[in-house]
Design a protein around this motif. Structure first.
Motif, PDB file in Angstrom:
ATOM      1  N   PHE A 125      19.664 -29.273  14.340  1.00 36.93           N
ATOM      2  CA  PHE A 125      18.793 -28.841  15.441  1.00 36.93           C
ATOM      3  C   PHE A 125      18.701 -27.323  15.501  1.00 36.93           C
ATOM      4  O   PHE A 125      17.609 -26.757  15.655  1.00 36.93           O
ATOM      5  N   LEU A 126      19.844 -26.650  15.372  1.00 35.26           N
ATOM      6  CA  LEU A 126      19.839 -25.184  15.442  1.00 35.26           C
ATOM      7  C   LEU A 126      18.993 -24.572  14.331  1.00 35.26           C
ATOM      8  O   LEU A 126      18.385 -23.513  14.517  1.00 35.26           O
ATOM      9  N   SER A 127      18.922 -25.243  13.172  1.00 32.88           N
ATOM     10  CA  SER A 127      18.128 -24.711  12.051  1.00 32.88           C
ATOM     11  C   SER A 127      16.636 -24.726  12.341  1.00 32.88           C
ATOM     12  O   SER A 127      15.857 -24.040  11.671  1.00 32.88           O
ATOM     13  N   THR A 128      16.211 -25.500  13.366  1.00 30.30           N
ATOM     14  CA  THR A 128      14.783 -25.536  13.722  1.00 30.30           C
ATOM     15  C   THR A 128      14.408 -24.429  14.703  1.00 30.30           C
ATOM     16  O   THR A 128      13.221 -24.227  14.975  1.00 30.30           O
ATOM     17  N   LEU A 129      15.394 -23.724  15.248  1.00 33.93           N
ATOM     18  CA  LEU A 129      15.128 -22.689  16.246  1.00 33.93           C
ATOM     19  C   LEU A 129      14.810 -21.358  15.577  1.00 33.93           C
ATOM     20  O   LEU A 129      15.270 -21.087  14.460  1.00 33.93           O
ATOM     21  N   PRO A 130      14.043 -20.498  16.234  1.00 29.23           N
ATOM     22  CA  PRO A 130      13.713 -19.200  15.641  1.00 29.23           C
ATOM     23  C   PRO A 130      14.943 -18.302  15.558  1.00 29.23           C
ATOM     24  O   PRO A 130      15.909 -18.458  16.315  1.00 29.23           O
ATOM     25  N   ASN A 131      14.902 -17.344  14.634  1.00 34.47           N
ATOM     26  CA  ASN A 131      15.989 -16.371  14.520  1.00 34.47           C
ATOM     27  C   ASN A 131      15.927 -15.407  15.692  1.00 34.47           C
ATOM     28  O   ASN A 131      14.856 -14.921  16.058  1.00 34.47           O
ATOM     29  N   SER A 137      24.673 -14.497  17.056  1.00 32.26           N
ATOM     30  CA  SER A 137      24.074 -15.748  16.611  1.00 32.26           C
ATOM     31  C   SER A 137      23.898 -16.705  17.782  1.00 32.26           C
ATOM     32  O   SER A 137      24.497 -16.537  18.848  1.00 32.26           O
ATOM     33  N   ILE A 138      23.086 -17.735  17.550  1.00 32.30           N
ATOM     34  CA  ILE A 138      22.925 -18.813  18.512  1.00 32.30           C
ATOM     35  C   ILE A 138      23.818 -19.980  18.086  1.00 32.30           C
ATOM     36  O   ILE A 138      24.029 -20.208  16.887  1.00 32.30           O
ATOM     37  N   PRO A 282      22.463 -10.913  13.190  1.00 36.89           N
ATOM     38  CA  PRO A 282      23.714 -11.673  13.299  1.00 36.89           C
ATOM     39  C   PRO A 282      24.224 -12.127  11.945  1.00 36.89           C
ATOM     40  O   PRO A 282      23.459 -12.270  10.981  1.00 36.89           O
ATOM     41  N   ASP A 283      25.530 -12.367  11.890  1.00 37.08           N
ATOM     42  CA  ASP A 283      26.148 -12.973  10.718  1.00 37.08           C
ATOM     43  C   ASP A 283      26.815 -14.265  11.176  1.00 37.08           C
ATOM     44  O   ASP A 283      27.948 -14.252  11.669  1.00 37.08           O
ATOM     45  N   PRO A 284      26.114 -15.400  11.038  1.00 37.06           N
ATOM     46  CA  PRO A 284      26.650 -16.661  11.580  1.00 37.06           C
ATOM     47  C   PRO A 284      27.972 -17.076  10.956  1.00 37.06           C
ATOM     48  O   PRO A 284      28.692 -17.890  11.530  1.00 37.06           O
TER      49      PRO A 284
END
Length: 456
Positions: A125-131, A137-138, A282-284
């Motif tokens: 799900f998080l991969s579908t969100l914008p940077n 990071s989110i 960010p650096d996740p």
């Protein structure tokens, strides 16, 4: 007549309130209760709390303080668990009730609190969100990620953390004001400009009307709209602060201190130079983040999801087994027995990796137990290994050599789990090549009271 600052911390599992004497800058009274607010959900990975139960517990805590001192409160400071989100209706968020000397409020058109522990926003799900346009990071459990998740909004028009909600109700605000500390914990907030990523969020279909107005950390949000438990009407109320930053504020007496805080979760942090600027992106995968503190400064922090909650899980597991065996022991009694057993075991070669909740930089990591043999299967060995594992994990995220290179000269210990658990303290003292010291009155409720004392 003495005057006081009322400090309130709405933690993940408990609420604490303190009265700080303005003249002596000492705590004269304090009271704490567990919230017991978690809601059992059929939804996988959901972690929600009952907002009504949280405020009910808060009312019990405030009512336990001396009313003659509450009547002489000159400021209120509020901190609480970050990242989470609660929704409410602007004009009907609470109901006030009471007589001439004890008004209180209870939530009305208010959602559950979706906490920082909520795991529904998985990696897919998080991969579908914008940077984000932020150095942070989110992650799942962050307010903006939660709001993106379908199904939460209904017809609510205001959102904030649970401590933002408290401040809004006390001040009678129709909108929510939020400090940069809490905004950064939600994600999609640029700490350099102190602004939300409005355009990015709007383009992604995010309901930007829910974003609170951002104000500086340490400023006032308003005044009490009426008398509250004896606290006079028109008492200034500070905009809500992060519990982590307030805990650090109560502990860090010198800029060469690092703070180890172990409560429900765990953090190891130190102050960055005053001219520090965080990276642009960010650096996740990094285990260290840079979070806003006060007056434009930052803290470097290794923030682990696994702290005192790991011991709580061990207690809960054993309690569940004993219930199946039809043996009754209270969780508090079991906790104390485990500590006593572990104090009888100076060291253990049993190894426990405590990352049962994963970590934000490594969400797929799981807990492990290794090096098992017949001689290390006692409760003392297991408890000692769990406590050591919590320290091994946090020091793997921020290695002690890193602290030495940053000029840190001392570790200040704080947090409810660390103060309660002598084995954790022993392992902390073994984990660092620096002195570890523990102060009294070092927690978020005290810290937020001191913040607003210092800014009077």
């Amino acid at each position: 007549m003495a005057k006081y600052v009322l400090g309130i911390d709405i933690g993940t599992t408990s609420i604490k309130v303190v009265l700080l004497d303005i003249n002596s800058k000492t705590v004269t009274d304090s009271f704490s209760l567990p919230t017991k607010a978690y809601i059992v959900s059929d939804e996988t990975h959901a972690k929600e709390q009952d907002s009504v139960q949280i405020i009910t517990t808060l009312n019990e805590c405030i009512a336990s303080l001396p009313i003659d001192k509450l009547q002489n409160v000159s400021r209120i400071g509020v901190s609480g668990q970050m990242h989470g989100v609660v929704f409410w209706k602007a004009q009907t968020g609470c109901d006030w009730s009471g007589g001439d000397s004890r008004h209180l409020f209870s939530p009305r058109d208010t959602s559950h609190l979706i906490t920082w522990q909520d795991g529904r926003c998985n990696s897919d799900f998080l991969s579908t969100l914008p940077n984000p346009d932020s150095h942070l990071s989110i992650a799942t459990g962050f307010g903006c990620a939660t709001i993106f998740w379908p199904g939460f909004l209904s017809d609510f028009m205001v959102a904030g953390t649970i401590h933002d909600y408290l401040v809004s109700m006390l001040c009678g605000l129709e909108s929510c004001v939020m400090t940069g500390q809490n905004a950064a914990s939600w994600g999609y907030f640029n700490t350099a400009t102190n602004q939300w990523n409005i355009d990015i969020l709007k383009d992604a279909g995010f309901p930007v009307h829910l974003l609170p107005e951002c104000v500086p950390s340490g400023c006032m949000a308003g005044q009490t709209c009426c008398e509250w438990h004896g606290v006079p009407a028109s008492t200034p109320v500070g905009a809500a602060l992060g519990d982590f930053q307030c805990s650090v504020y109560s502990s860090m007496t010198d800029r060469t201190d690092a703070v180890l805080n172990i409560s429900t979760s765990a953090q190891l942090t130190y102050a960055m130079p005053l001219d520090f600027t965080p990276p642009n992106i960010p650096d996740p995968t990094s285990s260290i983040s840079y979070v806003p503190y006060f007056d434009g400064s930052y803290l470097a922090v290794a923030a682990s999801l696994n702290g005192g909650n790991v011991m709580a899980t061990l207690v809960g597991m054993l309690s569940g087994w004993m219930n199946e065996l039809e043996v009754e022991v209270s969780d508090s009694s079991l906790y104390e027995k485990l500590i006593r057993c572990a104090l009888g075991v100076d060291s253990s070669d049993l190894r426990v990796s405590p990352t049962i909740l994963g970590e934000r930089h490594d969400p797929l990591s799981l807990g492990q137990v290794s090096n098992i043999h017949p001689s290390n299967l006692s409760l003392g060995h297991m408890t000692r290994a769990v406590c050591r594992g919590v320290l091994d994990n946090i020091t793997s995220m921020m290695h002690p050599v890193f602290l030495l290179e940053a000029g840190v000269q001392r570790i200040k210990g704080s947090g409810s789990a660390l103060s309660r658990n002598a084995v954790l303290r022993q392992e902390a003292e073994r984990a660092f090549p620096l002195p570890v010291e523990y102060g009294q009155d070092v927690d978020s409720a005290v810290g937020v009271a001191i913040v607003f004392h210092d800014r009077m």
